[in-house]
Each structure stands twice: as structure tokens, then as C-alpha cells.
Design a protein around this motif. Structure first.
Motif, PDB file in Angstrom:
ATOM      1  N   LEU A  78       0.849  -1.189   0.000  1.00 24.74           N
ATOM      2  CA  LEU A  78       0.000   0.000   0.000  1.00 24.74           C
ATOM      3  C   LEU A  78       0.883   1.237   0.000  1.00 24.74           C
ATOM      4  CD1 LEU A  78      -2.838   1.209   0.156  1.00 24.74           C
ATOM      5  CD2 LEU A  78      -2.748   0.928   2.636  1.00 24.74           C
ATOM      6  N   PHE A  79       1.184   1.728  -1.202  1.00 30.93           N
ATOM      7  CA  PHE A  79       1.965   2.950  -1.373  1.00 30.93           C
ATOM      8  C   PHE A  79       1.018   4.041  -1.856  1.00 30.93           C
ATOM      9  CE2 PHE A  79       6.362   0.832  -2.278  1.00 30.93           C
ATOM     10  CZ  PHE A  79       6.444   0.456  -0.949  1.00 30.93           C
ATOM     11  N   ALA A  80       0.147   4.476  -0.975  1.00 31.37           N
ATOM     12  CA  ALA A  80      -0.861   5.488  -1.311  1.00 31.37           C
ATOM     13  C   ALA A  80      -1.081   6.396  -0.107  1.00 31.37           C
ATOM     14  CB  ALA A  80      -2.151   4.809  -1.738  1.00 31.37           C
ATOM     15  N   PRO A  81      -0.051   7.151   0.295  1.00 30.71           N
ATOM     16  CA  PRO A  81      -0.156   7.913   1.531  1.00 30.71           C
ATOM     17  C   PRO A  81      -1.205   9.019   1.514  1.00 30.71           C
ATOM     18  CG  PRO A  81       1.864   8.467   0.362  1.00 30.71           C
ATOM     19  CD  PRO A  81       1.251   7.302  -0.348  1.00 30.71           C
ATOM     20  N   THR A  82      -1.592   9.502   0.351  1.00 28.37           N
ATOM     21  CA  THR A  82      -2.525  10.638   0.298  1.00 28.37           C
ATOM     22  C   THR A  82      -3.982  10.218   0.129  1.00 28.37           C
ATOM     23  OG1 THR A  82      -2.243  10.874  -2.092  1.00 28.37           O
ATOM     24  CG2 THR A  82      -0.748  12.136  -0.682  1.00 28.37           C
ATOM     25  N   VAL A  83      -4.246   8.930   0.027  1.00 26.07           N
ATOM     26  CA  VAL A  83      -5.613   8.476  -0.231  1.00 26.07           C
ATOM     27  C   VAL A  83      -6.500   8.688   1.001  1.00 26.07           C
ATOM     28  CG1 VAL A  83      -5.272   6.057   0.441  1.00 26.07           C
ATOM     29  CG2 VAL A  83      -7.018   6.633  -1.217  1.00 26.07           C
ATOM     30  N   ASN A  84      -7.687   9.175   0.755  1.00 25.56           N
ATOM     31  CA  ASN A  84      -8.684   9.291   1.828  1.00 25.56           C
ATOM     32  C   ASN A  84      -9.661   8.131   1.780  1.00 25.56           C
ATOM     33  OD1 ASN A  84      -8.135  11.661   3.410  1.00 25.56           O
ATOM     34  ND2 ASN A  84      -8.446  12.804   1.524  1.00 25.56           N
ATOM     35  N   ASP A  85     -10.056   7.738   0.578  1.00 21.18           N
ATOM     36  CA  ASP A  85     -10.968   6.612   0.377  1.00 21.18           C
ATOM     37  C   ASP A  85     -10.633   5.930  -0.941  1.00 21.18           C
ATOM     38  OD1 ASP A  85     -12.806   6.804   2.661  1.00 21.18           O
ATOM     39  OD2 ASP A  85     -13.355   8.744   1.777  1.00 21.18           O
ATOM     40  N   PHE A  86     -10.987   4.671  -1.017  1.00 20.46           N
ATOM     41  CA  PHE A  86     -10.820   3.901  -2.240  1.00 20.46           C
ATOM     42  C   PHE A  86     -12.133   3.913  -3.008  1.00 20.46           C
ATOM     43  CE2 PHE A  86      -7.999   2.187   0.981  1.00 20.46           C
ATOM     44  CZ  PHE A  86      -6.786   2.162   0.319  1.00 20.46           C
ATOM     45  N   ASN A  87     -12.069   3.491  -4.258  1.00 21.87           N
ATOM     46  CA  ASN A  87     -13.264   3.456  -5.093  1.00 21.87           C
ATOM     47  C   ASN A  87     -14.120   2.219  -4.807  1.00 21.87           C
ATOM     48  OD1 ASN A  87     -15.054   4.257  -7.081  1.00 21.87           O
ATOM     49  ND2 ASN A  87     -13.830   3.469  -8.763  1.00 21.87           N
ATOM     50  N   THR A  88     -13.477   1.058  -4.670  1.00 20.75           N
ATOM     51  CA  THR A  88     -14.239  -0.196  -4.573  1.00 20.75           C
ATOM     52  C   THR A  88     -13.969  -1.017  -3.317  1.00 20.75           C
ATOM     53  OG1 THR A  88     -12.534  -1.324  -5.856  1.00 20.75           O
ATOM     54  CG2 THR A  88     -14.409  -0.429  -7.082  1.00 20.75           C
ATOM     55  N   ILE A  89     -12.966  -0.642  -2.516  1.00 22.75           N
ATOM     56  CA  ILE A  89     -12.679  -1.348  -1.273  1.00 22.75           C
ATOM     57  C   ILE A  89     -12.623  -0.319  -0.143  1.00 22.75           C
ATOM     58  CG2 ILE A  89     -11.419  -3.214  -2.428  1.00 22.75           C
ATOM     59  CD1 ILE A  89      -8.813  -1.915  -1.396  1.00 22.75           C
ATOM     60  N   THR A  90     -12.471  -0.797   1.080  1.00 16.42           N
ATOM     61  CA  THR A  90     -12.381   0.099   2.237  1.00 16.42           C
ATOM     62  C   THR A  90     -11.114  -0.220   3.030  1.00 16.42           C
ATOM     63  OG1 THR A  90     -13.559  -1.401   3.722  1.00 16.42           O
ATOM     64  CG2 THR A  90     -14.909   0.154   2.419  1.00 16.42           C
ATOM     65  N   PHE A  91     -10.764   0.687   3.935  1.00 15.35           N
ATOM     66  CA  PHE A  91      -9.648   0.417   4.833  1.00 15.35           C
ATOM     67  C   PHE A  91      -9.960  -0.804   5.697  1.00 15.35           C
ATOM     68  CE2 PHE A  91      -8.679   4.922   3.982  1.00 15.35           C
ATOM     69  CZ  PHE A  91      -7.343   4.793   3.641  1.00 15.35           C
ATOM     70  N   GLN A  92     -11.221  -0.977   6.054  1.00 21.81           N
ATOM     71  CA  GLN A  92     -11.617  -2.139   6.855  1.00 21.81           C
ATOM     72  C   GLN A  92     -11.369  -3.433   6.079  1.00 21.81           C
ATOM     73  OE1 GLN A  92     -12.283  -2.230  10.073  1.00 21.81           O
ATOM     74  NE2 GLN A  92     -12.400  -4.457   9.935  1.00 21.81           N
ATOM     75  N   ASP A  93     -11.579  -3.410   4.765  1.00 23.80           N
ATOM     76  CA  ASP A  93     -11.294  -4.594   3.934  1.00 23.80           C
ATOM     77  C   ASP A  93      -9.809  -4.965   4.017  1.00 23.80           C
ATOM     78  OD1 ASP A  93     -13.957  -4.708   3.061  1.00 23.80           O
ATOM     79  OD2 ASP A  93     -13.533  -3.512   1.261  1.00 23.80           O
ATOM     80  N   ILE A  94      -8.951  -3.955   3.973  1.00 22.70           N
ATOM     81  CA  ILE A  94      -7.502  -4.216   4.051  1.00 22.70           C
ATOM     82  C   ILE A  94      -7.138  -4.713   5.441  1.00 22.70           C
ATOM     83  CG2 ILE A  94      -5.198  -3.202   3.866  1.00 22.70           C
ATOM     84  CD1 ILE A  94      -6.370  -1.264   1.776  1.00 22.70           C
ATOM     85  N   TYR A  95      -7.735  -4.105   6.464  1.00 22.33           N
ATOM     86  CA  TYR A  95      -7.474  -4.552   7.834  1.00 22.33           C
ATOM     87  C   TYR A  95      -7.903  -6.007   8.012  1.00 22.33           C
ATOM     88  CZ  TYR A  95      -7.300  -4.693  12.880  1.00 22.33           C
ATOM     89  OH  TYR A  95      -6.999  -5.044  14.171  1.00 22.33           O
ATOM     90  N   GLN A  96      -9.054  -6.363   7.477  1.00 20.54           N
ATOM     91  CA  GLN A  96      -9.540  -7.740   7.578  1.00 20.54           C
ATOM     92  C   GLN A  96      -8.619  -8.696   6.823  1.00 20.54           C
ATOM     93  OE1 GLN A  96     -12.141  -8.669   9.636  1.00 20.54           O
ATOM     94  NE2 GLN A  96     -11.206 -10.660   9.243  1.00 20.54           N
ATOM     95  N   PHE A  97      -8.088  -8.256   5.694  1.00 21.35           N
ATOM     96  CA  PHE A  97      -7.117  -9.044   4.927  1.00 21.35           C
ATOM     97  C   PHE A  97      -5.927  -9.405   5.816  1.00 21.35           C
ATOM     98  CE2 PHE A  97      -3.138  -8.878   2.490  1.00 21.35           C
ATOM     99  CZ  PHE A  97      -3.345  -9.890   1.563  1.00 21.35           C
ATOM    100  N   VAL A  98      -5.416  -8.418   6.550  1.00 18.04           N
ATOM    101  CA  VAL A  98      -4.285  -8.662   7.452  1.00 18.04           C
ATOM    102  C   VAL A  98      -4.704  -9.582   8.590  1.00 18.04           C
ATOM    103  CG1 VAL A  98      -2.656  -7.563   9.048  1.00 18.04           C
ATOM    104  CG2 VAL A  98      -3.169  -6.484   6.840  1.00 18.04           C
ATOM    105  N   GLU A  99      -5.862  -9.337   9.168  1.00 17.40           N
ATOM    106  CA  GLU A  99      -6.364 -10.181  10.254  1.00 17.40           C
ATOM    107  C   GLU A  99      -6.536 -11.632   9.800  1.00 17.40           C
ATOM    108  OE1 GLU A  99      -7.286  -9.570  13.681  1.00 17.40           O
ATOM    109  OE2 GLU A  99      -5.848  -7.980  13.194  1.00 17.40           O
ATOM    110  N   ASP A 100      -6.858 -11.827   8.529  1.00 19.19           N
ATOM    111  CA  ASP A 100      -7.047 -13.170   7.982  1.00 19.19           C
ATOM    112  C   ASP A 100      -5.736 -13.823   7.562  1.00 19.19           C
ATOM    113  OD1 ASP A 100      -9.786 -12.997   8.401  1.00 19.19           O
ATOM    114  OD2 ASP A 100     -10.235 -12.382   6.339  1.00 19.19           O
ATOM    115  N   GLY A 101      -4.592 -13.171   7.841  1.00 17.04           N
ATOM    116  CA  GLY A 101      -3.288 -13.778   7.588  1.00 17.04           C
ATOM    117  C   GLY A 101      -2.546 -13.225   6.398  1.00 17.04           C
ATOM    118  N   GLY A 102      -3.090 -12.222   5.730  1.00 16.10           N
ATOM    119  CA  GLY A 102      -2.399 -11.620   4.597  1.00 16.10           C
ATOM    120  C   GLY A 102      -1.268 -10.711   5.061  1.00 16.10           C
ATOM    121  N   ASN A 103      -0.361 -10.429   4.159  1.00 20.40           N
ATOM    122  CA  ASN A 103       0.800  -9.597   4.454  1.00 20.40           C
ATOM    123  C   ASN A 103       0.581  -8.196   3.893  1.00 20.40           C
ATOM    124  OD1 ASN A 103       2.430 -11.855   5.467  1.00 20.40           O
ATOM    125  ND2 ASN A 103       2.287 -12.546   3.355  1.00 20.40           N
TER     126      ASN A 103
END
Length: 144
Positions: A87-112
Motif C-alpha cells: 500500500l503505497f498510497a499515503p494521500t488516499v482518503n478513500d478507495f473506489n471499490t474497497i475500504t480500509f476495513q477490507d484491508i485490515y480484515q485481509f491482514v487479520e485473515d493472515g495476509g501480508n
């Protein structure tokens, strides 16, 4: 002071990793080579080309997506498409089709996740980083 020490250790670790040949793959999931690269500026592909080329040479399949891409997705049929996210997007406030919670859940589910920030980190990226246990100094601060 703790933040400066953390950043120093992080930079030292990066220097050591890139300063010497290493044999251990940098991944948490064995065989996890499908890597999503989320960018807020597609020029980052050029400015960080050595890093990306190194990952390719280690067998990673890199898929580049802009934060506003309508094709940006983490799952298909409830299965993750990737084992790693950069995730090299320091200025992003929101995504178009996913959320920050989706990325957090990805990590919680074992993703890197590799998270890149800079002096212009958005408020939502700061909140996301804090949720992941990463703390940044005030906006506009730099470490020399």
C-alpha cells in the motif's frame, strides 16, 4: 522519541535487507507470491522500480492498481486474490471499490501488508495505520 527510534530501526532494517543478499523470502504465507500493489500515483512504479523488480525476481506476481480503479478488489467468490498487499498510497482518503476495513480484515485473515507513508499522510491513512499499531508524527513532520 519512541517514534524516531521506530523509524530509525525501520530504516536500518530496510538498509540491511537491501544492502546484502538475503536468502529467506520476505513473506508470511508460504508460497504467497500473488501481490497487489495499490498506488495513489502510478509514477511510483518508476521511482520504486528497483524494489518492484527485486520482488519480481523473487517470483512475485505484481498487480498494480490505482486507488480509484474500478477493478480494485481483494476477493473474488469470497476468496482472496492475493497473499500480499503493498500500500503505497499515503494521500488516499478513500478507495473506489474497497475500504480500509477490507484491508485490515485481509491482514487479520493472515495476509501480508507493506504500508508506505510520507510527510503528507492523509487523515484516513493515519487512522488506518493507528488501527494497525503504527503511529506517525504530526502532518508535515520529517525525520532527518
Amino acid at each position: 522519541k519512541m517514534l524516531i527510534n521506530y523509524l530509525f530501526i525501520s530504516l536500518l532494517t530496510i538498509s540491511l535487507v537491501y544492502g546484502m543478499p538475503y536468502r529467506v523470502p520476505l513473506q508470511g504465507i508460504v508460497g504467497g507470491k500473488e501481490t497487489l500493489v495499490i498506488l495513489d500515483n502510478m509514477g511510483t512504479r518508476i521511482t520504486h522500480s528497483i524494489f518492484f523488480e527485486d520482488l519480481k525476481n523473487r517470483g512475485h506476481n505484481l498487480v498494480y492498481k490505482h486507488v480509484d480503479s474500478p477493478e480494485l478488489q481483494l476477493k473474488k467468490f469470497e476468496e482472496y486474490l492475493y497473499q500480499n498487499i503493498i500500500l503505497f498510497a499515503p494521500t488516499v482518503n478513500d478507495f473506489n471499490t474497497i475500504t480500509f476495513q477490507d484491508i485490515y480484515q485481509f491482514v487479520e485473515d493472515g495476509g501480508n501488508l507493506i504500508f508506505g507513508g510520507n510527510h503528507d499522510l492523509s487523515a484516513n491513512m493515519r487512522k488506518f495505520a493507528a488501527q494497525c499499531g503504527i503511529e506517525f508524527d504530526k502532518k508535515g513532520s520529517v525525520v532527518i
